[in-house]
Design an enzyme around this catalytic site. Structure first.
Site, mmCIF file in Angstrom:
data_model
loop_
_atom_site.group_PDB
_atom_site.id
_atom_site.type_symbol
_atom_site.label_atom_id
_atom_site.label_comp_id
_atom_site.label_asym_id
_atom_site.label_seq_id
_atom_site.Cartn_x
_atom_site.Cartn_y
_atom_site.Cartn_z
ATOM 1 N N ASP A 152 0.815 -1.217 0.000
ATOM 2 C CA ASP A 152 0.000 0.000 0.000
ATOM 3 C C ASP A 152 0.853 1.273 0.000
ATOM 4 O O ASP A 152 2.082 1.222 0.077
ATOM 5 C CB ASP A 152 -0.934 -0.045 1.226
ATOM 6 C CG ASP A 152 -2.291 0.581 0.950
ATOM 7 O OD1 ASP A 152 -2.407 1.374 0.003
ATOM 8 O OD2 ASP A 152 -3.230 0.297 1.717
ATOM 9 N N ASP A 235 -9.955 3.990 -3.537
ATOM 10 C CA ASP A 235 -10.657 2.801 -3.064
ATOM 11 C C ASP A 235 -12.070 2.737 -3.627
ATOM 12 O O ASP A 235 -12.759 3.751 -3.770
ATOM 13 C CB ASP A 235 -10.739 2.806 -1.528
ATOM 14 C CG ASP A 235 -9.382 2.557 -0.886
ATOM 15 O OD1 ASP A 235 -8.381 2.454 -1.620
ATOM 16 O OD2 ASP A 235 -9.338 2.457 0.351
HETATM 17 C C1 GLA Z 1 -5.951 1.642 1.506
HETATM 18 C C2 GLA Z 1 -6.111 0.623 0.383
HETATM 19 C C3 GLA Z 1 -7.296 -0.272 0.684
HETATM 20 C C4 GLA Z 1 -7.100 -0.971 2.034
HETATM 21 C C5 GLA Z 1 -6.858 0.051 3.136
HETATM 22 C C6 GLA Z 1 -6.451 -0.606 4.440
HETATM 23 O O1 GLA Z 1 -7.007 2.529 1.557
HETATM 24 O O2 GLA Z 1 -6.274 1.265 -0.846
HETATM 25 O O3 GLA Z 1 -7.484 -1.222 -0.340
HETATM 26 O O4 GLA Z 1 -6.016 -1.860 1.937
HETATM 27 O O5 GLA Z 1 -5.828 0.955 2.764
HETATM 28 O O6 GLA Z 1 -6.189 0.316 5.455
#
Ligand code: GLA
Length: 434
Positions: A152, A235
């Site tokens: 991430d 997301d």
């Molecule tokens: C980010 C990622 C998500 C998830 C969250 C977890 O937002 O893009 O897919 O993994 O972190 O905290």
């Protein structure tokens, strides 16, 4: 030299990560905890999911990765004093991560883990990041028999920040520099993700590498040399259209994808985020569109819903065999391309008609973005691939086959009209009729 190369699990060949066992050649299929469980995870969750993946027949269809997302470790900047390793949460994972991996392997499945290319304390959820600890963490994951890493992009130290290049922005921070000559493969972001790639490649284990980089630093231009998939946008959340706290619904993501249709191929692809099929208030038709289009884009198919008490209708969507076959085609690596816009092409009405080739024929995905059921038109002369690519389907009349039901719809000469429900997607395969 040859013996040395054969010993390597994954090779960085020209611009892709190629491995002899095929890991990462096709879009990953599996399940991930984030969309439905967030931080409320435990060993029990993953073992139960693994049992259900086998029991519900998902494993037989190719879903194989069971992926732990954020929040699996002891929170804060905590690392083991002696080994410097991240410490798995002893309450959530009393047997450690290796034990979970062994449970997955015993069922013929694989285990994924989550990390973040940030310093010290900060994954997106506030758990230890891996920047500066790449070798330590890759070695631990390898020893724990992990098979997949989602890496991430939260909480990047200022000296590692780039101009984000594309939405979302740097969360209110000042932008970093643009790389010389706008060559994003030399960006800070690329360097951060390459450090982990190199650490993973140094292990005696094949680990699929999924970059969760939200499209930053024009990752579409260099992701292929770094990992097997790269997140292209913010997301996802389970709604048809709109945005919520930096997350995007299905239609805005699809509209974005229309501009990057020609990026994905074997060994590397755009990731339009994990599936929300079965979540929120999506209608059955919206769930079908979500699944069909993510498969058409050759995005990884990572289920993000609870499998206990999953409804038969939703399960049937996730098990749509011919849609999965398009996503996993062994001969054609490219995703479907948009070729017709009945509307304007925006976050509510992205491209309506998408086409792609597979070893079984030419496929068209007809998305109804309108609020009412309507007729949509297959005009054979305008379908990319039908005229040029495949001699077997070059000339009509054409047989149109429904990829959802597995039944033939009929034989047509110049065009065919299909009735598509509100927010549904018709998915057809076209071949020469005789
Ligand atoms: C980010 C990622 C998500 C998830 C969250 C977890 O937002 O893009 O897919 O993994 O972190 O905290």
């Amino acid at each position: 030299m040859i013996l040395f190369l054969l010993g390597l699990r994954i090779l960085k060949v020209v611009n892709a990560l190629v491995s002899p066992d095929g890991t990462g050649r096709l879009p990953a299929m599996g399940w991930n905890s984030w969309n439905e469980y967030a931080c409320d995870i435990s060993e029990d969750v993953f073992v139960r999911v693994a049992d259900l993946m086998v029991h519900l027949g998902l494993k037989d269809l190719g879903y194989q990765y069971v992926n732990i997302d954020d929040c699996w470790s002891v929170k804060g900047a905590t690392r083991d004093n002696v080994t410097q390793r991240i410490i798995p949460d002893p309450v959530k994972f009393p047997g450690g991560i290796r034990h979970v991996a062994e449970e997955m392997h015993a069922r013929g499945l694989k285990l994924g883990i989550y990390g973040d290319a940030a310093l010290g304390t900060q994954t997106c959820g506030g758990y230890p990041g891996s920047l500066g600890y790449e070798e330590v963490d890759a070695a631990a994951w390898s020893e724990w028999k992990v098979d997949y890493l989602k890496y991430d992009n939260c909480n990047i130290p200022q000296e590692w920040v780039d101009v984000p290049y594309m939405y979302p922005d740097n969360g209110g921070r000042p932008d970093g520099p643009v790389p010389p000559g706008y060559d994003w493969s030399t960006s800070n972001s690329s360097a951060r993700y390459n450090r982990m790639r190199d650490a993973l490649l140094a292990q005696n284990r094949t680990i699929q590498y999924s970059l969760c980089i939200w499209g930053h630093a024009n990752v579409a231009a260099w992701g292929n040399a770094t990992g097997h998939s790269w997140r292209m946008y913010s997301d996802i959340y389970p709604a048809w259209a709109g945005a919520r706290q930096g997350s995007q619904a299905l239609m805005p993501i699809l509209n974005q994808a229309a501009f990057y249709w020609n990026v994905s191929g074997f060994w590397g692809r755009n990731d339009w985020d994990m599936l929300e099929v079965g979540n929120g208030n999506l209608t059955l038709e919206e769930n079908r569109s979500h699944f069909a289009l993510w498969a058409a884009l050759k995005s990884p198919l990572i289920i993000g819903t609870k499998l206990d008490a999953i409804s038969p209708e939703i399960l049937a969507v996730l098990k749509a065999e011919e849609i999965i076959a398009f996503n996993q085609d062994p001969v054609y690596g490219a995703g479907a391309m948009p070729y017709r816009w009945d509307g304007v092409g925006n976050d509510t009405h992205p491209a309506d008609y998408w086409a792609g080739s597979s070893s079984r024929g030419v496929h068209v995905f007809l998305l109804n973005t309108e609020e009412v059921e309507r007729d949509m038109e297959l005009v054979f002369g305008e379908i990319p691939g039908l005229q040029e690519q495949q001699p077997s389907v070059r000339r009509g009349p054409y047989l149109v086959h429904d990829m959802w039901t597995g039944k033939d719809i009929g034989v047509f000469s110049d065009s065919a009209v299909l009735r598509v429900k509100r927010h549904d997607t018709a998915a057809v395969r076209i071949t020469t009729a005789n």
